[in-house]
Each structure stands twice: as structure tokens, then as C-alpha cells.
Design a protein around this motif. Structure first.
Motif, PDB file in Angstrom:
ATOM      1  N   TYR A  42     -24.624 -33.014  44.032  1.00  0.00           N
ATOM      2  CA  TYR A  42     -23.943 -31.834  43.488  1.00  0.00           C
ATOM      3  C   TYR A  42     -23.870 -31.948  41.959  1.00  0.00           C
ATOM      4  O   TYR A  42     -24.173 -31.006  41.236  1.00  0.00           O
ATOM      5  CB  TYR A  42     -22.535 -31.675  44.073  1.00  0.00           C
ATOM      6  CG  TYR A  42     -21.814 -30.514  43.433  1.00  0.00           C
ATOM      7  CD1 TYR A  42     -22.112 -29.214  43.828  1.00  0.00           C
ATOM      8  CD2 TYR A  42     -20.906 -30.707  42.396  1.00  0.00           C
ATOM      9  CE1 TYR A  42     -21.504 -28.134  43.200  1.00  0.00           C
ATOM     10  CE2 TYR A  42     -20.304 -29.635  41.769  1.00  0.00           C
ATOM     11  CZ  TYR A  42     -20.601 -28.345  42.178  1.00  0.00           C
ATOM     12  OH  TYR A  42     -20.021 -27.287  41.544  1.00  0.00           O
ATOM     13  N   GLN A  43     -23.486 -33.127  41.469  1.00  0.00           N
ATOM     14  CA  GLN A  43     -23.376 -33.344  40.025  1.00  0.00           C
ATOM     15  C   GLN A  43     -24.731 -33.200  39.336  1.00  0.00           C
ATOM     16  O   GLN A  43     -24.832 -32.652  38.251  1.00  0.00           O
ATOM     17  CB  GLN A  43     -22.809 -34.736  39.737  1.00  0.00           C
ATOM     18  CG  GLN A  43     -21.344 -34.854  40.081  1.00  0.00           C
ATOM     19  CD  GLN A  43     -20.838 -36.277  39.888  1.00  0.00           C
ATOM     20  OE1 GLN A  43     -21.028 -37.129  40.729  1.00  0.00           O
ATOM     21  NE2 GLN A  43     -20.199 -36.517  38.763  1.00  0.00           N
ATOM     22  N   LYS A  46     -26.256 -29.192  40.419  1.00  0.00           N
ATOM     23  CA  LYS A  46     -25.403 -28.024  40.158  1.00  0.00           C
ATOM     24  C   LYS A  46     -25.807 -26.799  41.006  1.00  0.00           C
ATOM     25  O   LYS A  46     -26.124 -25.745  40.474  1.00  0.00           O
ATOM     26  CB  LYS A  46     -25.462 -27.636  38.666  1.00  0.00           C
ATOM     27  CG  LYS A  46     -25.208 -28.771  37.692  1.00  0.00           C
ATOM     28  CD  LYS A  46     -23.732 -28.969  37.423  1.00  0.00           C
ATOM     29  CE  LYS A  46     -23.441 -29.916  36.287  1.00  0.00           C
ATOM     30  NZ  LYS A  46     -23.610 -31.334  36.604  1.00  0.00           N
ATOM     31  N   ASP A  48     -25.560 -23.505  43.589  1.00  0.00           N
ATOM     32  CA  ASP A  48     -24.629 -22.373  43.692  1.00  0.00           C
ATOM     33  C   ASP A  48     -23.776 -22.497  44.946  1.00  0.00           C
ATOM     34  O   ASP A  48     -22.689 -21.938  45.028  1.00  0.00           O
ATOM     35  CB  ASP A  48     -25.408 -21.047  43.784  1.00  0.00           C
ATOM     36  CG  ASP A  48     -26.343 -20.862  42.595  1.00  0.00           C
ATOM     37  OD1 ASP A  48     -25.899 -21.096  41.460  1.00  0.00           O
ATOM     38  OD2 ASP A  48     -27.506 -20.498  42.820  1.00  0.00           O
ATOM     39  N   ILE A  50     -23.102 -25.124  48.710  1.00  0.00           N
ATOM     40  CA  ILE A  50     -23.361 -26.352  49.460  1.00  0.00           C
ATOM     41  C   ILE A  50     -23.039 -26.089  50.924  1.00  0.00           C
ATOM     42  O   ILE A  50     -21.977 -25.532  51.226  1.00  0.00           O
ATOM     43  CB  ILE A  50     -22.439 -27.503  48.989  1.00  0.00           C
ATOM     44  CG1 ILE A  50     -22.512 -27.666  47.479  1.00  0.00           C
ATOM     45  CG2 ILE A  50     -22.775 -28.814  49.687  1.00  0.00           C
ATOM     46  CD1 ILE A  50     -21.180 -27.939  46.861  1.00  0.00           C
ATOM     47  N   ILE A  68     -15.907 -32.891  45.426  1.00  0.00           N
ATOM     48  CA  ILE A  68     -16.671 -31.847  44.725  1.00  0.00           C
ATOM     49  C   ILE A  68     -15.716 -30.864  44.041  1.00  0.00           C
ATOM     50  O   ILE A  68     -15.946 -30.445  42.907  1.00  0.00           O
ATOM     51  CB  ILE A  68     -17.649 -31.152  45.704  1.00  0.00           C
ATOM     52  CG1 ILE A  68     -18.812 -32.116  46.019  1.00  0.00           C
ATOM     53  CG2 ILE A  68     -18.175 -29.839  45.114  1.00  0.00           C
ATOM     54  CD1 ILE A  68     -19.702 -31.692  47.161  1.00  0.00           C
ATOM     55  N   LYS A  69     -14.631 -30.537  44.699  1.00  0.00           N
ATOM     56  CA  LYS A  69     -13.644 -29.616  44.116  1.00  0.00           C
ATOM     57  C   LYS A  69     -12.969 -30.216  42.877  1.00  0.00           C
ATOM     58  O   LYS A  69     -12.549 -29.482  41.988  1.00  0.00           O
ATOM     59  CB  LYS A  69     -12.585 -29.225  45.159  1.00  0.00           C
ATOM     60  CG  LYS A  69     -13.094 -28.204  46.162  1.00  0.00           C
ATOM     61  CD  LYS A  69     -13.317 -26.879  45.464  1.00  0.00           C
ATOM     62  CE  LYS A  69     -13.600 -25.755  46.416  1.00  0.00           C
ATOM     63  NZ  LYS A  69     -13.652 -24.464  45.737  1.00  0.00           N
ATOM     64  N   ASN A  72     -15.569 -29.513  40.245  1.00  0.00           N
ATOM     65  CA  ASN A  72     -15.661 -28.087  39.933  1.00  0.00           C
ATOM     66  C   ASN A  72     -14.819 -27.308  40.927  1.00  0.00           C
ATOM     67  O   ASN A  72     -15.185 -27.165  42.090  1.00  0.00           O
ATOM     68  CB  ASN A  72     -17.117 -27.622  39.989  1.00  0.00           C
ATOM     69  CG  ASN A  72     -17.257 -26.124  39.739  1.00  0.00           C
ATOM     70  OD1 ASN A  72     -16.282 -25.444  39.418  1.00  0.00           O
ATOM     71  ND2 ASN A  72     -18.465 -25.625  39.879  1.00  0.00           N
ATOM     72  N   ASP A  74     -14.482 -24.304  41.288  1.00  0.00           N
ATOM     73  CA  ASP A  74     -15.132 -23.082  41.773  1.00  0.00           C
ATOM     74  C   ASP A  74     -16.306 -23.350  42.713  1.00  0.00           C
ATOM     75  O   ASP A  74     -17.003 -22.424  43.111  1.00  0.00           O
ATOM     76  CB  ASP A  74     -15.640 -22.246  40.585  1.00  0.00           C
ATOM     77  CG  ASP A  74     -14.491 -21.777  39.697  1.00  0.00           C
ATOM     78  OD1 ASP A  74     -13.409 -21.500  40.245  1.00  0.00           O
ATOM     79  OD2 ASP A  74     -14.681 -21.713  38.475  1.00  0.00           O
ATOM     80  N   ALA A  75     -16.553 -24.604  43.043  1.00  0.00           N
ATOM     81  CA  ALA A  75     -17.680 -24.934  43.925  1.00  0.00           C
ATOM     82  C   ALA A  75     -17.559 -24.162  45.241  1.00  0.00           C
ATOM     83  O   ALA A  75     -16.473 -24.020  45.793  1.00  0.00           O
ATOM     84  CB  ALA A  75     -17.718 -26.428  44.190  1.00  0.00           C
ATOM     85  N   LYS A  76     -18.695 -23.656  45.717  1.00  0.00           N
ATOM     86  CA  LYS A  76     -18.722 -22.880  46.960  1.00  0.00           C
ATOM     87  C   LYS A  76     -19.303 -23.739  48.077  1.00  0.00           C
ATOM     88  O   LYS A  76     -20.449 -24.181  47.988  1.00  0.00           O
ATOM     89  CB  LYS A  76     -19.555 -21.616  46.770  1.00  0.00           C
ATOM     90  CG  LYS A  76     -18.921 -20.640  45.775  1.00  0.00           C
ATOM     91  CD  LYS A  76     -19.787 -19.414  45.592  1.00  0.00           C
ATOM     92  CE  LYS A  76     -19.052 -18.313  44.877  1.00  0.00           C
ATOM     93  NZ  LYS A  76     -18.923 -18.524  43.441  1.00  0.00           N
ATOM     94  N   VAL A  77     -18.486 -23.970  49.114  1.00  0.00           N
ATOM     95  CA  VAL A  77     -18.897 -24.843  50.213  1.00  0.00           C
ATOM     96  C   VAL A  77     -18.730 -24.128  51.544  1.00  0.00           C
ATOM     97  O   VAL A  77     -17.698 -23.509  51.795  1.00  0.00           O
ATOM     98  CB  VAL A  77     -18.048 -26.134  50.251  1.00  0.00           C
ATOM     99  CG1 VAL A  77     -18.553 -27.081  51.333  1.00  0.00           C
ATOM    100  CG2 VAL A  77     -18.031 -26.831  48.896  1.00  0.00           C
TER     101      VAL A  77
END
Length: 119
Positions: A42-43, A46, A48, A50, A68-69, A72, A74-77
Motif C-alpha cells: 500500500y505504501q 498508493k 485507489d 484495496i 493502512i488507516k 492514510n 482516506d484509504a478505501k478498503v
């Protein structure tokens, strides 16, 4: 089109998801086989979005979402769970996952979830 990181310890599951997501016009930028791997990728990549399996060796999906949160908010999982994992799905949602899909996946459900989370 979204850049997606797929996380699952089962290669055939990653292949199935990749196939479905590619057909929907998305780009699979990476694959991870456990939570720790997912956090690192993820790092690095980057993405959009996961997709995150729940039960994996080394670090499970719920802990990976939390990590991950932290990186970021705003990460979308999207969590991917087997039947009977409602407790862990709930924990993942509380940790910040946006949606979940239950195995076995249907192409329609994958499409619906991805659109919901990206919009």
C-alpha cells in the motif's frame, strides 16, 4: 478506472478477483498474500482501492486495515470474507473498511461494491 491492490493468501482467489476487476476496466497494480505484505505494498503503490481478505497468516485483514488507516485515513478498503465471519467483518468496518463482499464472489457483487466505495 481505479488502481487496485488485491490481498488474499489464496492465489486462486487473487486470480479470480483480478480477472473480475480487470474486466470491469480497473488496473490491478499489485497483489499481497498477507496483511503485512498489504501494508508494505500500500505504501509503495498508493492504490485507489484495496481488497482485503480477513483470515491470513502473519497479519490478518482487520489489523492490516488498522495499519493502512494510520498511514492514510482516506484509504478505501473492501473486506473479503467467508461465510460466518460477521464478527470480524464488523471489526473491520469499525476499523475503517468501507464495504465487504462474501465469498464465493459474484461479478455483479464485486462491481456493486467497487462502485459504491469509489464514488
Amino acid at each position: 478506472m481505479a488502481r487496485i491492490l488485491i490481498t488474499d493468501d489464496a492465489a486462486f482467489m487473487r486470480m479470480q478477483l483480478k480477472d473480475n476487476l480487470t474486466k470491469l476496466g480497473h488496473e490491478v497494480v499489485g497483489e499481497a498474500e498477507n496483511g503485512r505484505d498489504a501494508v508494505e505494498k500500500y505504501q509503495e503503490l498508493k492504490p485507489d482501492l484495496i481488497t482485503m481478505d480477513i483470515t491470513m497468516p502473519e497479519m490478518n485483514g482487520v489489523d492490516a486495515v488498522k495499519e493502512i488507516k494510520k498511514l492514510n485515513a482516506d484509504a478505501k478498503v473492501i473486506m473479503c470474507s467467508a461465510m460466518g465471519q460477521q464478527g470480524m467483518v464488523l471489526e473491520a468496518i469499525q476499523a475503517g473498511a468501507k464495504d465487504f463482499i462474501v465469498k464465493p464472489f459474484t461479478p455483479d457483487r464485486i462491481k456493486e461494491s467497487v462502485e459504491k466505495v469509489l464514488n
